[in-house]
Scaffold this active site. Sequence first.
Site, PDB file in Angstrom:
ATOM      1  CD  GLU A  93      41.102  -9.420  54.350  1.00 18.94           C
ATOM      2  OE1 GLU A  93      41.026  -8.582  53.582  1.00 18.94           O
ATOM      3  OE2 GLU A  93      40.292 -10.112  54.816  1.00 18.94           O
ATOM      4  CB  CYS A 117      32.704  -6.821  67.294  1.00 25.76           C
ATOM      5  SG  CYS A 117      33.613  -7.737  68.456  1.00 25.76           S
ATOM      6  CB  SER A 198      44.422  -5.613  69.541  1.00 27.89           C
ATOM      7  OG  SER A 198      42.967  -4.999  69.912  1.00 27.89           O
ATOM      8  CG  ASN A 301      38.281   2.685  59.396  1.00 28.26           C
ATOM      9  OD1 ASN A 301      38.437   3.798  58.797  1.00 28.26           O
ATOM     10  ND2 ASN A 301      38.885   1.882  60.355  1.00 28.26           N
TER      11      ASN A 301
HETATM   12  N1  SAH Z   1      39.837  -9.155  67.875  1.00 28.59           N
HETATM   13  C1  SAH Z   1      40.904  -8.395  68.380  1.00 28.59           C
HETATM   14  C2  SAH Z   1      41.974  -8.056  67.397  1.00 28.59           C
HETATM   15  C3  SAH Z   1      41.160  -7.206  66.120  1.00 28.59           C
HETATM   16  S1  SAH Z   1      41.806  -5.726  66.370  1.00 28.59           S
HETATM   17  C4  SAH Z   1      40.097  -7.044  68.982  1.00 28.59           C
HETATM   18  O1  SAH Z   1      38.998  -6.930  68.693  1.00 28.59           O
HETATM   19  O2  SAH Z   1      41.138  -6.427  69.601  1.00 28.59           O
HETATM   20  C5  SAH Z   1      40.648  -4.873  65.245  1.00 28.59           C
HETATM   21  C6  SAH Z   1      40.251  -3.399  65.720  1.00 28.59           C
HETATM   22  O3  SAH Z   1      39.655  -2.660  65.176  1.00 28.59           O
HETATM   23  C7  SAH Z   1      39.745  -3.278  67.411  1.00 28.59           C
HETATM   24  O4  SAH Z   1      40.123  -2.405  68.180  1.00 28.59           O
HETATM   25  C8  SAH Z   1      38.196  -2.879  66.972  1.00 28.59           C
HETATM   26  O5  SAH Z   1      37.717  -2.250  67.818  1.00 28.59           O
HETATM   27  C9  SAH Z   1      38.605  -2.097  65.642  1.00 28.59           C
HETATM   28  N2  SAH Z   1      37.391  -2.196  64.676  1.00 28.59           N
HETATM   29  C10 SAH Z   1      36.690  -2.958  64.290  1.00 28.59           C
HETATM   30  N3  SAH Z   1      35.771  -2.695  63.276  1.00 28.59           N
HETATM   31  C11 SAH Z   1      36.118  -1.527  63.168  1.00 28.59           C
HETATM   32  C12 SAH Z   1      35.464  -0.530  62.118  1.00 28.59           C
HETATM   33  N4  SAH Z   1      34.777  -0.789  61.365  1.00 28.59           N
HETATM   34  N5  SAH Z   1      36.171   0.683  62.077  1.00 28.59           N
HETATM   35  C13 SAH Z   1      37.295   1.016  62.889  1.00 28.59           C
HETATM   36  N6  SAH Z   1      37.682   0.184  63.921  1.00 28.59           N
HETATM   37  C14 SAH Z   1      37.160  -0.789  63.917  1.00 28.59           C
END
Ligand code: SAH
Length: 362
Positions: A93, A117, A198, A301
């Site tokens: 994606e 996560c 990130s 989100n």
């Molecule tokens: N694995 C890496 C790259 C993905 S970044 C990382 O964790 O940094 C994805 C970002 O979106 C991360 O900062 C995470 O905290 C955030 N994120 C994940 N799920 C989310 C959600 N449901 N709503 C808002 N932010 C979210």
Amino acid sequence: MKQAHELVGMSREEVVSFVETMGEPAYRGRQIFAALQHRRLRSFDEMTDLPTELRTRLAEMARPASLTVESRYLSEDGTRRYLMKTHDGLPVETVFIPEERRDTICFSSQSGCPLQCTFCLTAQLGLLRSLTAGEIVEQIIIALNDAYGAGNQPPRGTNLVGMGAGEPFLNFDSLLKALRVMADPQGLYIVPNRVTISTAGVVPRILELANVADRPHLAISLAAPTDELRNQLMPINKRWSLEQLLKACKEFEKTLKANERFTFEYVMLEGVNDSEEHARQLANLLNRHDMKAKVNLIPHNTAEPLPYRPSADETVDRFKQILESKGVHVYVRRPRGRDIFAACGQLAARQGTPININSIGA
Ligand code: SAH
């Protein structure tokens, strides 16, 4: 076909060596590199400046592209999400976010993600596999072609964020390779200074990236100010604790340029990590390590079936105020593309009603 060579993940020098093994002169390699990376052509047939005979031979040995676009979604706010498939059928994606002065493309580094996560939908896929350098570069090519048409140079600058599906630091070599290919002035010419990666906190790679000469910017997903809470939300914290993470960040900070700041992302989950006490703990954590970072607060989100809700606006404001009162720079990230599941944490190969491929854009 024997093992097909993936040309779009190769540097200019590698494409030149490849055509030399076919008995062709070096300039043909440079021509093909420019066709792929500067003109963003995705088939040999379109490379009409190459002799037909060479195009036929190339098609027998190499692949100019390997991702296919399955569906695309257009948000009310102009954000576009692409659901693509690899040649072996796995989802990839990519999100294109137009902004006034520049465009941002959010790319994925893996199909699915091995980290678990609890607030992120991509986690539900598990890791399918890491993407190749070519599959990373292609995501950018596909998004730019959709927005502007192949062969046309983007009118605005392009920023990249490695914040799509996957953990970029668990696919480090392909990531760096893709960044090198994209930085070529004869190609896409998107330099690392335009890229932010990130990570959920793969500590050894943070230290390694600090030593890369031409490196991208770094963002760290924090989500919690204490080990106790972070262990629950981001199991990677059990491998590398907040203390270890912040120490690595501090090392990385030594390599920052004068105007460069590094970013912590903090997803705001109602009733979970958004209290005033959490805000004070977060400020203390950063101040204790003397981090001159910026914190991006990201309202959660919606990601059903996950059991979280976004913090109320007033809660976010209060959290921000507390951080600011303790000298921390804060920015509240406006979610983009929520209606098409393109926002942070929503990338999970979701189908929806695809918009008509011919109804938008060039
Ligand atoms: N694995 C890496 C790259 C993905 S970044 C990382 O964790 O940094 C994805 C970002 O979106 C991360 O900062 C995470 O905290 C955030 N994120 C994940 N799920 C989310 C959600 N449901 N709503 C808002 N932010 C979210």
